[in-house]
Design an enzyme around this catalytic site. Structure first.
Site, PDB file in Angstrom:
ATOM      1  N   ASN A 245      54.548  90.052  10.351  1.00 33.20           N
ATOM      2  CA  ASN A 245      55.770  90.687  10.847  1.00 33.20           C
ATOM      3  C   ASN A 245      55.460  91.699  11.949  1.00 33.20           C
ATOM      4  OD1 ASN A 245      57.331  89.264   9.024  1.00 33.20           O
ATOM      5  ND2 ASN A 245      57.625  90.973   7.623  1.00 33.20           N
ATOM      6  N   ARG A 613      62.675  81.392  19.579  1.00 29.51           N
ATOM      7  CA  ARG A 613      61.454  82.151  19.817  1.00 29.51           C
ATOM      8  C   ARG A 613      60.297  81.681  18.952  1.00 29.51           C
ATOM      9  NH1 ARG A 613      63.001  87.641  19.578  1.00 29.51           N
ATOM     10  NH2 ARG A 613      63.303  87.546  21.817  1.00 29.51           N
ATOM     11  N   HIS A 643      72.718  78.674  18.041  1.00 27.97           N
ATOM     12  CA  HIS A 643      72.151  79.101  16.760  1.00 27.97           C
ATOM     13  C   HIS A 643      72.962  78.603  15.573  1.00 27.97           C
ATOM     14  CE1 HIS A 643      70.932  82.256  13.694  1.00 27.97           C
ATOM     15  NE2 HIS A 643      69.761  81.818  14.121  1.00 27.97           N
ATOM     16  N   TYR A 676      63.509  79.671   1.856  1.00 25.16           N
ATOM     17  CA  TYR A 676      64.597  80.502   2.378  1.00 25.16           C
ATOM     18  C   TYR A 676      65.823  80.326   1.508  1.00 25.16           C
ATOM     19  CZ  TYR A 676      62.268  81.483   6.877  1.00 25.16           C
ATOM     20  OH  TYR A 676      61.419  81.927   7.856  1.00 25.16           O
ATOM     21  N   HIS A 800      68.417  84.768   3.312  1.00 24.87           N
ATOM     22  CA  HIS A 800      68.754  84.342   4.666  1.00 24.87           C
ATOM     23  C   HIS A 800      70.230  83.996   4.848  1.00 24.87           C
ATOM     24  CE1 HIS A 800      68.269  81.615   8.309  1.00 24.87           C
ATOM     25  NE2 HIS A 800      67.583  82.672   8.665  1.00 24.87           N
TER      26      HIS A 800
END
Length: 899
Positions: A245, A613, A643, A676, A800
């Protein structure tokens, strides 16, 4: 022939949509024919009313926009054009196309007057409410100018909410609506009249800085590693996640701060801090947390691992036979891969790639007595942790453990092989982090895909932003490295070896069940199959019967979404498949299914976001693979990232065409779907189907008049739609109607939404927020947010999903979807939230969010001073409920009930 008759005034460029001139649109609201189907049109929702202006033709000089959420797709070319040659537009024979054939040049002159240009995404930005300097990093080139405050549709809605509530029907109680009762919030302070409260603007510290609150989030990750109640290898895994991270944070966010400072762009942010102040605080906090991480590893986790037979050793801890065998391993497997790089007048300081681990070596020539510097890169192609010979993990006796040695230690002990005849004076390990944020000038890019490929080549040469060195490094070598990399002393992190604790992820892969979380196998969603079976459920049949709510990873992704795509690809009755793809893998079964469908002659459209990204290269690779198979690949939109998580399958059935839809909160990525926590809706609802059809048409073509029934779509209507719901809760509270707000997101930093939540709190509306990461809102501040509770949950699975729920006077309004409350999601991405209408689903999702903020659940609580406190034990000392464990147990019980 040339006509000399009087000519009308030229049609303004803004009247051109899709390459053709259109007459001005009437001011009346569009009828059913404008919506694409003959269904009866319900009165416009509040969000649609706010967006009514978007259904009209723009004024001269303005760009055409998508009324329901998107601009007319800028920079797009018709099928078959690569953007580099002449374009044949619809309506050939008039306008531009006809003018090219005129013999007197008049047509060419007309063509020059009507240049088709790529639209600027700023033309479509939501300009409602006060604007702050954009702290999201993708638009650093625009950071020099702050946007002025502007009153918009959301402001009008807030003004309306401040007055008397509009007349409305008496809402049904939750029981009458078929919903389960929702647990009540704790007793809340009575609302104070607005005339007594200080204005919001007087709370200058009401927004926590984005970068500093991210540091708080990573501190919570570190606290997971500090939890001795967790399995030992999972604690090591959280140490690895902390490092990963922080690497990405420096590569993107800190790099952006440094660029702004270097460019002299340091305006005061919404938090009241400028870039210099933020960078200083981030650096201090990062050094504090990394020191805490290293101490935790060296003094707690590492000794605990050794107690269980899992050791990370240094060279002098090995026996002579082990050293000899590792020396042979070095000569045969490591030495051939290494490339020592000298530094002298003929060899300048070498380029150090980002995140690579290196050895800095100081040498002396025994003949001349001169000292030299050399650098050796530790190869990424070899395992970071080398198994110590004789200490391999025994599958039949796992309690005996295993041992490793870092590969850089092995290299450091054999430098004489790399520099024969030289004296090795000293060697030290170091690591460099670079700016790896992509900067594509999309407005000037002739081809977005080509521009992205060029930028990926340049990414590896970004400026250095951090230097990590071994804490035993000599002062000279430390200064030399920092100076050569262009870094300040503050940018240097001195840490004990081993550097880069991401290597602990390799330990997490060890097959030692006693030191890991208990194994969990996702189950088939309750709405898809009555029992677990090796035979795949008929997804189409189940969806025709009823809508299905998916909750991953508890509900299996492979037997639901993945199976839907696979069955659609193989079904001869399926005519078309349309899907957005933000992150996935090249070997994904979903990619294979889309290729099979295209090769079978189906119409397949994949809207691929090549700007995701750190997945850009992978996305470009498998997108080209799809193109070669005949899939129509749409590479996003200029200025906007795609997205939203959408899937649309068109199937021919006995009673006509039926559309099968999936709207989700997570990526179509089979691997991450196992780790997730996400939500998804499977439905054949006509309104959702029409919304998805319209949105896909916007993404792949032109659909500026689009309106949506059950979707809120960014960048046009999502922020305003949410703010309007918040303001409606304020009005309902003042009218004595049920009023509450419950939100579950990854991040909340958008100042407009945060201010709206503050207004709701001050009006007495209870507000519950569950946020995993970035949190710019304050909780429990007197006069500002007494009625706001904020919780954060981290655990085995990465939380998430996004849920937005509003009491709505007793008739719950609840949305799930892809959007967080961040500038990038609301302004620079195409996002979609879908409204949930099924009473059972509403009850399930309300209960989920309510449970997450309960004091009976283990979580972090945001305090009024901006700090976070972890609550894991009750007043009696017993461990609080882990909500993820409860959901896994519930899923397992469904399997038992089916047998």
């Amino acid at each position: 022939m040339t006509s000399h008759a009087p000519q009308p005034d030229p049609v303004p460029l803004s009247a051109f949509v899709g390459g053709r001139a259109h007459p001005p649109a009437p001011l009346a609201a569009p009828g059913p024919q404008d919506l694409g189907e003959p269904a009866e049109v319900a009165p416009p929702t509040p969000a649609e009313s706010l967006n009514a202006a978007a259904t009209e033709e723009p004024a001269a000089g303005e760009a055409a926009t998508g009324g329901g959420g998107l601009p007319a797709r800028p920079g797009a070319y018709p099928s078959g054009s690569d953007g580099g040659g002449e374009v044949e537009w619809a309506g050939q024979g008039s306008g531009v196309a006809q003018g090219a054939q005129d013999t007197d040049g008049q047509g060419a002159q007309d063509a020059e007057e009507h240049v088709i240009e790529a639209a600027d995404p700023r033309d479509f930005a939501d300009d409602s409410g006060p604007q702050y300097e954009d702290e999201d990093f993708e638009d650093l080139e625009e950071a020099g100018a702050l946007l002025a405050p502007a009153a918009g549709a959301a402001e009008a809605a807030r003004s309306a909410a401040a007055g008397s509530a509009p007349a409305s029907r008496t809402p049904a109680s939750p029981a009458e609506a078929g919903q389960a009762p929702v647990a009540s919030s704790p007793e809340l302070p009575s609302p104070v009249p607005d005339s007594v409260l200080p204005p919001l603007e007087s709370f200058e510290d009401r927004f926590t800085d984005r970068e500093l609150t991210w540091m708080d989030f990573n501190a919570r990750v570190l606290e997971q590693a500090e939890d001795r109640d967790l399995p030992l290898l999972e604690r090591a895994w959280f140490l690895s996640i902390f490092s990963s991270n922080l690497d990405e944070f420096y590569m993107v966010r800190v790099a952006g701060l440094m660029r702004r400072i270097k460019a002299g762009i340091t305006p005061v942010r919404a938090s009241g801090l400028d870039a210099h102040q933020v960078l200083a605080q981030v650096t201090a906090r990062a050094k504090e947390l990394t020191a805490r991480q290293v101490a935790l590893f060296q003094e707690d986790v590492r000794p605990a691992l050794a107690e269980h037979g899992i050791e990370i050793l240094m060279w002098d801890q090995l026996g002579s036979e082990q050293q000899e065998r590792l020396a042979r391993y070095f000569r045969h497997h490591i030495f051939p891969v290494l490339t020592p790089l000298a530094v002298d007048p003929s060899h300048p300081f070498p380029y150090i790639s980002g995140l690579s681990l290196n050895l800095a070596v100081i040498l002396r020539n025994p003949r001349s007595g001169k000292e030299h510097f050399a650098r050796i890169k530790v190869p990424d192609s070899l395992p970071r942790l080398v198994t110590v010979p004789g200490r391999e993990l025994d599958a039949s006796n796992k309690e005996a453990g295993t041992a490793f040695i870092p590969i850089e230690v092995v290299i450091g002990e054999h430098l004489d092989h790399l520099f024969p005849g030289m004296d090795i004076l000293e060697h030290h390990f170091f690591r460099v982090t670079r700016n790896e944020n992509l900067e594509v000038e999309e407005d000037d890019a002739e081809n977005l895909l080509t521009a992205m490929e060029r930028e990926l080549e340049r990414r590896r040469f970004g400026a250095s932003v951090r230097l990590e060195v071994e804490d035993t490094i000599s002062p000279f070598t430390r200064r030399y490295l920092a100076r050569s990399l262009g870094l300040r002393e503050d940018d240097v992190f001195a840490l004990p070896a081993p550097l880069d604790l991401r290597c602990l992820n390799e330990l997490h892969d060890l097959d030692i069940p006693a030191l890991r979380y208990p194994r969990f196998v996702p189950v088939t969603a309750a709405g898809l199959a009555a029992y677990e079976s090796s035979t795949s459920p008929d997804i189409f049949a189940a969806m025709r019967e009823h809508d299905v709510l998916l909750h991953h990873p508890y509900d299996s992704f492979s037997t639901s979404v993945q199976e839907l795509v696979a069955q659609a690809a193989a079904d001869p009755q399926v005519l078309a498949i349309k899907q957005t793809l933000y992150r996935t893998s090249g070997d994904s079964p979903i990619i294979d299914a889309l290729i099979d469908a295209a090769e079978a002659g189906k119409q397949v459209v994949a809207v691929v976001e090549i700007k995701a990204r750190f997945d850009e290269e992978a996305n470009i690779s498998w997108a080209r693979k799809l193109e070669r198979a005949g899939v129509h690949v749409v590479y996003g939109m200029v200025g906007l990232k795609i997205h939203c998580k959408l899937l649309l399958v068109v199937r021919e059935e006995g009673d006509g065409l039926r559309r099968y839809c999936h709207v989700g909160t997570g990526n179509y990525h089979p691997r991450t779907a196992r780790g997730y926590e996400d939500l998804g809706l499977l439905t054949t609802d006509r309104d959702v189907a029409q919304d998805l059809t319209t949105l896909f048409n916007q993404l792949s073509g032109y659909a500026p008049r689009a309106r949506f029934r059950r979707l809120l779509v960014a960048p046009r209507s999502l922020r305003d739609g949410l703010v309007e719901h918040i303001d409606k809760e304020i009005a309902n509270k003042r009218s004595g109607l049920p009023a509450w707000i419950r939100i579950k997101v990854n991040s909340i930093i958008d100042e407009t939404v945060i201010d709206a939540l503050y207004r709701a709190s001050r009006a007495g509306v209870p507000v519950d927020v569950v946020v995993r990461g970035i949190c710019g809102i304050r909780a429990g501040v007197p006069g500002l947010s007494e009625n706001i509770r904020v919780r954060s949950i981290l655990g085995r699975f990465l939380e998430h999903s996004r849920v937005y729920a509003f009491a709505n006077g007793g008739d719950t309004a609840l949305y799930i979807g892809s959007a967080d409350l961040m500038h990038r999601n609301l302004d620079r991405r195409v996002e979609a939230l879908v409204r949930i209408t099924d009473p059972a689903m509403l009850a399930q999702l309300e209960e989920l969010v309510t449970r997450c903020v309960s004091d009976e659940v283990s979580s972090w609580h945001l305090n009024s001073d901006g700090t976070w406190t972890r609550h894991v034990s009750g007043e009696d000392g017993s461990r609080l409920e882990d909500v993820q464990d409860s959901l896994m147990a519930r899923a397992r019980s469904r399997v038992k009930g089916r047998r």
